[in-house]
Scaffold this motif. Structure first.
Motif, PDB file in Angstrom:
ATOM      1  N   ALA A  83       0.844  -1.189   0.000  1.00 39.03           N
ATOM      2  CA  ALA A  83       0.000   0.000   0.000  1.00 39.03           C
ATOM      3  C   ALA A  83       0.885   1.247   0.000  1.00 39.03           C
ATOM      4  CB  ALA A  83      -0.909  -0.009   1.219  1.00 39.03           C
ATOM      5  N   GLU A  84       0.298   2.367  -0.377  1.00 40.51           N
ATOM      6  CA  GLU A  84       1.053   3.609  -0.443  1.00 40.51           C
ATOM      7  C   GLU A  84       1.716   3.944   0.890  1.00 40.51           C
ATOM      8  OE1 GLU A  84       1.363   6.261  -3.167  1.00 40.51           O
ATOM      9  OE2 GLU A  84       1.355   4.250  -4.011  1.00 40.51           O
ATOM     10  N   ASN A  85       1.002   3.683   2.007  1.00 46.73           N
ATOM     11  CA  ASN A  85       1.568   4.036   3.309  1.00 46.73           C
ATOM     12  C   ASN A  85       2.615   3.054   3.793  1.00 46.73           C
ATOM     13  OD1 ASN A  85      -0.050   1.874   3.920  1.00 46.73           O
ATOM     14  ND2 ASN A  85      -1.156   2.866   5.589  1.00 46.73           N
ATOM     15  N   GLU A  86       2.869   1.986   3.029  1.00 48.78           N
ATOM     16  CA  GLU A  86       3.919   1.033   3.379  1.00 48.78           C
ATOM     17  C   GLU A  86       5.205   1.291   2.595  1.00 48.78           C
ATOM     18  OE1 GLU A  86       1.625  -3.047   4.562  1.00 48.78           O
ATOM     19  OE2 GLU A  86       1.632  -2.514   2.437  1.00 48.78           O
ATOM     20  N   LYS A  87       5.142   2.194   1.645  1.00 51.57           N
ATOM     21  CA  LYS A  87       6.320   2.495   0.830  1.00 51.57           C
ATOM     22  C   LYS A  87       7.090   3.662   1.440  1.00 51.57           C
ATOM     23  CE  LYS A  87       4.034   1.098  -3.488  1.00 51.57           C
ATOM     24  NZ  LYS A  87       3.608   1.544  -4.834  1.00 51.57           N
ATOM     25  N   PRO A  88       8.402   3.527   1.605  1.00 48.60           N
ATOM     26  CA  PRO A  88       9.184   4.654   2.118  1.00 48.60           C
ATOM     27  C   PRO A  88       9.186   5.803   1.124  1.00 48.60           C
ATOM     28  CG  PRO A  88      10.622   2.877   1.392  1.00 48.60           C
ATOM     29  CD  PRO A  88       9.224   2.343   1.330  1.00 48.60           C
ATOM     30  N   ARG A  89       9.146   7.020   1.643  1.00 46.78           N
ATOM     31  CA  ARG A  89       9.111   8.224   0.797  1.00 46.78           C
ATOM     32  C   ARG A  89      10.380   9.027   1.059  1.00 46.78           C
ATOM     33  NH1 ARG A  89       3.085  10.101  -0.236  1.00 46.78           N
ATOM     34  NH2 ARG A  89       2.047   8.080  -0.138  1.00 46.78           N
ATOM     35  N   ILE A  90      11.140   9.228  -0.001  1.00 47.08           N
ATOM     36  CA  ILE A  90      12.451   9.865   0.125  1.00 47.08           C
ATOM     37  C   ILE A  90      12.487  11.126  -0.723  1.00 47.08           C
ATOM     38  CG2 ILE A  90      14.934   9.577  -0.219  1.00 47.08           C
ATOM     39  CD1 ILE A  90      14.453   6.548   0.057  1.00 47.08           C
ATOM     40  N   LEU A  91      12.868  12.230  -0.112  1.00 46.26           N
ATOM     41  CA  LEU A  91      12.981  13.504  -0.819  1.00 46.26           C
ATOM     42  C   LEU A  91      14.436  13.764  -1.175  1.00 46.26           C
ATOM     43  CD1 LEU A  91      11.841  16.284  -1.757  1.00 46.26           C
ATOM     44  CD2 LEU A  91      12.294  17.097   0.582  1.00 46.26           C
ATOM     45  N   LEU A  92      14.675  14.100  -2.451  1.00 46.38           N
ATOM     46  CA  LEU A  92      16.002  14.499  -2.920  1.00 46.38           C
ATOM     47  C   LEU A  92      16.014  16.017  -3.059  1.00 46.38           C
ATOM     48  CD1 LEU A  92      16.371  11.875  -5.801  1.00 46.38           C
ATOM     49  CD2 LEU A  92      17.263  11.681  -3.480  1.00 46.38           C
ATOM     50  N   ALA A  93      16.937  16.663  -2.376  1.00 47.07           N
ATOM     51  CA  ALA A  93      16.996  18.124  -2.430  1.00 47.07           C
ATOM     52  C   ALA A  93      18.432  18.571  -2.641  1.00 47.07           C
ATOM     53  CB  ALA A  93      16.431  18.726  -1.137  1.00 47.07           C
ATOM     54  N   GLY A  94      18.579  19.829  -3.084  1.00 48.97           N
ATOM     55  CA  GLY A  94      19.909  20.374  -3.334  1.00 48.97           C
ATOM     56  C   GLY A  94      19.923  21.232  -4.581  1.00 48.97           C
ATOM     57  N   ALA A  95      21.063  21.764  -4.889  1.00 50.12           N
ATOM     58  CA  ALA A  95      21.207  22.687  -6.011  1.00 50.12           C
ATOM     59  C   ALA A  95      21.009  21.984  -7.351  1.00 50.12           C
ATOM     60  CB  ALA A  95      22.581  23.357  -5.972  1.00 50.12           C
ATOM     61  N   THR A  96      20.712  22.756  -8.368  1.00 48.28           N
ATOM     62  CA  THR A  96      20.585  22.238  -9.725  1.00 48.28           C
ATOM     63  C   THR A  96      21.905  21.613 -10.173  1.00 48.28           C
ATOM     64  OG1 THR A  96      18.987  23.956 -10.283  1.00 48.28           O
ATOM     65  CG2 THR A  96      20.064  22.846 -12.114  1.00 48.28           C
ATOM     66  N   GLY A  97      21.813  20.415 -10.760  1.00 52.65           N
ATOM     67  CA  GLY A  97      22.994  19.775 -11.316  1.00 52.65           C
ATOM     68  C   GLY A  97      23.933  19.148 -10.305  1.00 52.65           C
ATOM     69  N   CYS A  98      23.482  18.973  -9.058  1.00 55.52           N
ATOM     70  CA  CYS A  98      24.384  18.420  -8.044  1.00 55.52           C
ATOM     71  C   CYS A  98      24.346  16.892  -8.013  1.00 55.52           C
ATOM     72  CB  CYS A  98      24.059  18.985  -6.660  1.00 55.52           C
ATOM     73  SG  CYS A  98      22.470  18.463  -6.001  1.00 55.52           S
ATOM     74  N   GLY A  99      23.549  16.275  -8.881  1.00 54.24           N
ATOM     75  CA  GLY A  99      23.563  14.821  -8.978  1.00 54.24           C
ATOM     76  C   GLY A  99      22.562  14.112  -8.086  1.00 54.24           C
ATOM     77  N   LYS A 100      21.392  14.710  -7.885  1.00 54.45           N
ATOM     78  CA  LYS A 100      20.380  14.106  -7.011  1.00 54.45           C
ATOM     79  C   LYS A 100      19.862  12.783  -7.575  1.00 54.45           C
ATOM     80  CE  LYS A 100      17.883  17.895  -7.030  1.00 54.45           C
ATOM     81  NZ  LYS A 100      18.822  18.852  -7.640  1.00 54.45           N
ATOM     82  N   SER A 101      19.460  12.776  -8.839  1.00 57.92           N
ATOM     83  CA  SER A 101      18.942  11.555  -9.454  1.00 57.92           C
ATOM     84  C   SER A 101      20.020  10.477  -9.535  1.00 57.92           C
ATOM     85  CB  SER A 101      18.399  11.853 -10.856  1.00 57.92           C
ATOM     86  OG  SER A 101      17.298  12.739 -10.796  1.00 57.92           O
ATOM     87  N   THR A 102      21.237  10.902  -9.848  1.00 56.78           N
ATOM     88  CA  THR A 102      22.349   9.945  -9.918  1.00 56.78           C
ATOM     89  C   THR A 102      22.585   9.302  -8.563  1.00 56.78           C
ATOM     90  OG1 THR A 102      23.413  11.181 -11.710  1.00 56.78           O
ATOM     91  CG2 THR A 102      24.800   9.679 -10.433  1.00 56.78           C
ATOM     92  N   LEU A 103      22.563  10.113  -7.504  1.00 56.79           N
ATOM     93  CA  LEU A 103      22.751   9.565  -6.160  1.00 56.79           C
ATOM     94  C   LEU A 103      21.682   8.525  -5.855  1.00 56.79           C
ATOM     95  CD1 LEU A 103      23.981   9.584  -3.260  1.00 56.79           C
ATOM     96  CD2 LEU A 103      22.194  11.269  -2.707  1.00 56.79           C
ATOM     97  N   ARG A 123       3.940  12.688   2.952  1.00 53.54           N
ATOM     98  CA  ARG A 123       4.497  12.132   4.184  1.00 53.54           C
ATOM     99  C   ARG A 123       5.934  11.688   3.908  1.00 53.54           C
ATOM    100  NH1 ARG A 123       5.756   7.626   5.356  1.00 53.54           N
ATOM    101  NH2 ARG A 123       4.573   6.643   3.682  1.00 53.54           N
ATOM    102  N   ILE A 124       6.865  12.613   3.999  1.00 52.71           N
ATOM    103  CA  ILE A 124       8.266  12.325   3.705  1.00 52.71           C
ATOM    104  C   ILE A 124       8.903  11.608   4.894  1.00 52.71           C
ATOM    105  CG2 ILE A 124      10.512  13.325   3.147  1.00 52.71           C
ATOM    106  CD1 ILE A 124       8.441  13.594   0.926  1.00 52.71           C
ATOM    107  N   ASP A 125       9.574  10.496   4.614  1.00 57.32           N
ATOM    108  CA  ASP A 125      10.240   9.721   5.663  1.00 57.32           C
ATOM    109  C   ASP A 125      11.696  10.132   5.847  1.00 57.32           C
ATOM    110  OD1 ASP A 125       8.110   7.818   6.381  1.00 57.32           O
ATOM    111  OD2 ASP A 125       8.378   7.067   4.341  1.00 57.32           O
ATOM    112  N   LEU A 126      12.386  10.378   4.725  1.00 56.83           N
ATOM    113  CA  LEU A 126      13.814  10.684   4.754  1.00 56.83           C
ATOM    114  C   LEU A 126      14.122  11.797   3.774  1.00 56.83           C
ATOM    115  CD1 LEU A 126      15.287   7.056   4.405  1.00 56.83           C
ATOM    116  CD2 LEU A 126      14.960   8.284   6.547  1.00 56.83           C
ATOM    117  N   VAL A 127      15.191  12.533   4.053  1.00 57.74           N
ATOM    118  CA  VAL A 127      15.682  13.540   3.107  1.00 57.74           C
ATOM    119  C   VAL A 127      17.155  13.249   2.836  1.00 57.74           C
ATOM    120  CG1 VAL A 127      16.076  15.976   2.637  1.00 57.74           C
ATOM    121  CG2 VAL A 127      14.086  15.280   4.010  1.00 57.74           C
ATOM    122  N   TRP A 128      17.494  13.128   1.555  1.00 56.68           N
ATOM    123  CA  TRP A 128      18.891  13.056   1.141  1.00 56.68           C
ATOM    124  C   TRP A 128      19.230  14.414   0.537  1.00 56.68           C
ATOM    125  CZ3 TRP A 128      18.392   7.774  -1.871  1.00 56.68           C
ATOM    126  CH2 TRP A 128      18.228   6.726  -0.942  1.00 56.68           C
TER     127      TRP A 128
END
Length: 418
Positions: A49-69, A141-146
Motif C-alpha cells: 500500500a502507499e503508506n507502506e512504501k518509504p518516501r524519500i525527498l532528494l533536495a539540493g542545487a541544480t545539477g548536483c547529482g540528485k537523481s544519480t545519487l 508524508r516524507i520519511d527521509l531527506v537526502w
C-alpha cells in the motif's frame, strides 16, 4: 491441498526427449505456469500500500547529482531520465509499480540564488526554493531527506543550511551527501564537511544531534569511508519498521538484510507447507510445487530484484529458473531426502513437505544472492547466470541446507526407517 499446481510440471519431465503428440499441450502448460508465476510476482509488489512504501525527498542545487545519487544507492534505475508526476511546482513524484519506494525529486536551485537575490516579481529566489520544498514536505508524508551538495562546487550556501535546519525542526531525518567527489579533492571534501557541521550543528553539539554526512561517487574505485553502503544503513535505521522491508526490496545492496528476510519467509512457508501436507507426489523428478511454494518463490525472486536481470541478460529469468526448481533440484532432493523418496506416489507427510519447502526456498535465495554478487562485481554474463542455476550448482547448494534442516529439526520423517 486444494489448488495444487503439481500437474503443470509434468511438462518438464521429458524435456530434451523426442517430440510427442502432446508437445503443444505441454508447451501450453509451461506457458500457463510461467504466466501464473509472473502474476504472483506482480501481485506481491502491488500488495504494498502507499503508506507502506518509504518516501524519500532528494533536495539540493541544480545539477548536483540528485537523481544519480538515488540510482547509485538503490543500485538500479529508480529515477528515470523523464519527469515524474508533479506534486508541486518544481517537485516530481516518482513511483514505479515494480519498485516499492516513492522518490520526490526536486528540480533544484541555482547556486547563485541567495535570500537577498530578487527575482520572480520580487520574490527571493532562494526563499522560493525553500518554500516549494517545504510545501512538498507538508503535502506528502516524507520519511527521509537526502540533501545533496556538489563536492567540486566547493560551496555550502545559505539555502542549504536553511533547508537542512527546517527539515530537522520538523523531525525529518536528513542526511547531507557530498556528491561527485571523484572530481573534487580530499581537502575540498573535508572543508565542506567542516562547514556543514559548523553551520548546521553549531558549537559543541550533542553526539546524537550531529548531522550525518556521506559521500558518493560514480567511480567505484574510489575508497569512501562514509559512502553509499553507509547511507543505505543510515536510511534503513531511520525508517519506521513498517517500511523497512519495502526499502530493502527496492535496493540492490544490503544482502544481509535480504537474506534475513528470505529466511523468515522460507521458515514461515515451510511451517505452512508442513501443516497443509496432503498432496501426492505423482512422479519422482517433479517438485512438490503448491500455491504456498509458488508464492514463496515469487517473493524470493522479487526480493532479489531478479526481474531486472531480463533487461541485463536478454533472457527470461522465470523460463530458466522454474524448470530447474521443478525438475532438476526437486529430483536431486528426492535422493538427498530419504523421507521424500519413500513417499513417491503417495501422500506427502508434514516433515517431507516442510523440508522440501525449506531447502528449495533457501537454495533459490542463495542462488539469487550469488547472481547479484556477480552483477556488482561486473562479471555477470548469460553463461554465469545459467551456471549458477544449473542442476549441479543448485544441488551442491541444496546439500548444505538439507544438513542445516537436519541440524535444527532432527531426522526428517522417513529417514529413521532408512
Amino acid at each position: 491441498m486444494s489448488g495444487s499446481i503439481i500437474p503443470h510440471f509434468t511438462a518438464f519431465r521429458n524435456k530434451g526427449t523426442s517430440m510427442s503428440s502432446n508437445d503443444t499441450n505441454q508447451q501450453e502448460e509451461i506457458t500457463k505456469i510461467q504466466n501464473r508465476f509472473r502474476d504472483e510476482m506482480e501481485s506481491f509488489l502491488s500488495g504494498y500500500a502507499e503508506n507502506e512504501k518509504p518516501r524519500i525527498l532528494l533536495a539540493g542545487a541544480t545539477g548536483c547529482g540528485k537523481s544519480t545519487l538515488c540510482n547509485l544507492v538503490f543500485n538500479r534505475e529508480v529515477c528515470p531520465s523523464g519527469p515524474g508526476t508533479p506534486v508541486t511546482h518544481g517537485v516530481q513524484k516518482i513511483s514505479r509499480t515494480e519498485i516499492p519506494v516513492i522518490v520526490y525529486d526536486s528540480e533544484g536551485y541555482e547556486t547563485g540564488a541567495r535570500f537577498s537575490d530578487r527575482r520572480d516579481a520580487g520574490e527571493a529566489a532562494g526563499q522560493k526554493y525553500c518554500d516549494l520544498i517545504m510545501n512538498a514536505v507538508e503535502q506528502e508524508r516524507i520519511d527521509l531527506v537526502w540533501y545533496c551538495i556538489s563536492a567540486p562546487g566547493g560551496r555550502v550556501t545559505d539555502v542549504d543550511v536553511s533547508l537542512i535546519k527546517q527539515f530537522r525542526s520538523l523531525k525529518k531525518p536528513v542526511a547531507a551527501v557530498l556528491t561527485q567527489i571523484d572530481v573534487a579533492t580530499e581537502e575540498d571534501c573535508d572543508e565542506l564537511k567542516r562547514i556543514i557541521s559548523s553551520e548546521v550543528d553549531g558549537p559543541d553539539p550533542e553526539e546524537s544531534r550531529k548531522i550525518s554526512i556521506f559521500e558518493s561517487s560514480t567511480d567505484a574505485g574510489i575508497p569512501v569511508p562514509q559512502g553509499l553502503n553507509e547511507l543505505y544503513g543510515w536510511s534503513l535505521d531511520h525508517l519506521e519498521e513498517a517500511r523497512r522491508n519495502a526499502f530493502i526490496i527496492s535496493c540492490r545492496r544490503g544482502f544481509d538484510e535480504k537474506s534475513r528476510i528470505a529466511r523468515n519467509w522460507v521458515s514461515a512457508a515451510a511451517t505452512a507447507a508442513g501443516s497443509a501436507a496432503c498432496s501426492p507426489i505423482p512422479f519422482s523428478d517433479a517438485a512438490v510445487i503448491t500455491p504456498i511454494q509458488l508464492t514463496l518463490f515469487a517473493k524470493i525472486l522479487t526480493l532479489w530484484n531478479m526481474a531486472d536481470f531480463e533487461k541485463v541478460l536478454g533472457t527470461g529469468v522465470v523460463e530458466i529458473v522454474m524448470p530447474v526448481i521443478g525438475k532438476s533440484l526437486a529430483g536431486n532432493l528426492m535422493k538427498l531426502l530419504p523421507g521424500a523418496g519413500s513417499v513417491i506416489g503417495s501422500i506427502v507427510n508434514a516433515g517431507v513437505a516442510s523440508s522440501l519447502t525449506f531447502v528449495t526456498g533457501m537454495t533459490l535465495s542463495k542462488s539469487c544472492q550469488l547472481l547479484n554478487e556477480k552483477l556488482l562485481e561486473g562479471s555477470l554474463t548469460a553463461t554465469t547466470f545459467r551456471e549458477i542455476f544449473s542442476s549441479d550448482a543448485m544441488k551442491s547448494c541444496a546439500e548444505k541446507f538439507v544438513q542445516e534442516y537436519r541440524n535444527s529439526h532432527g531426522a526428517i520423517s522417513g529417514e529413521q526407517e532408512q
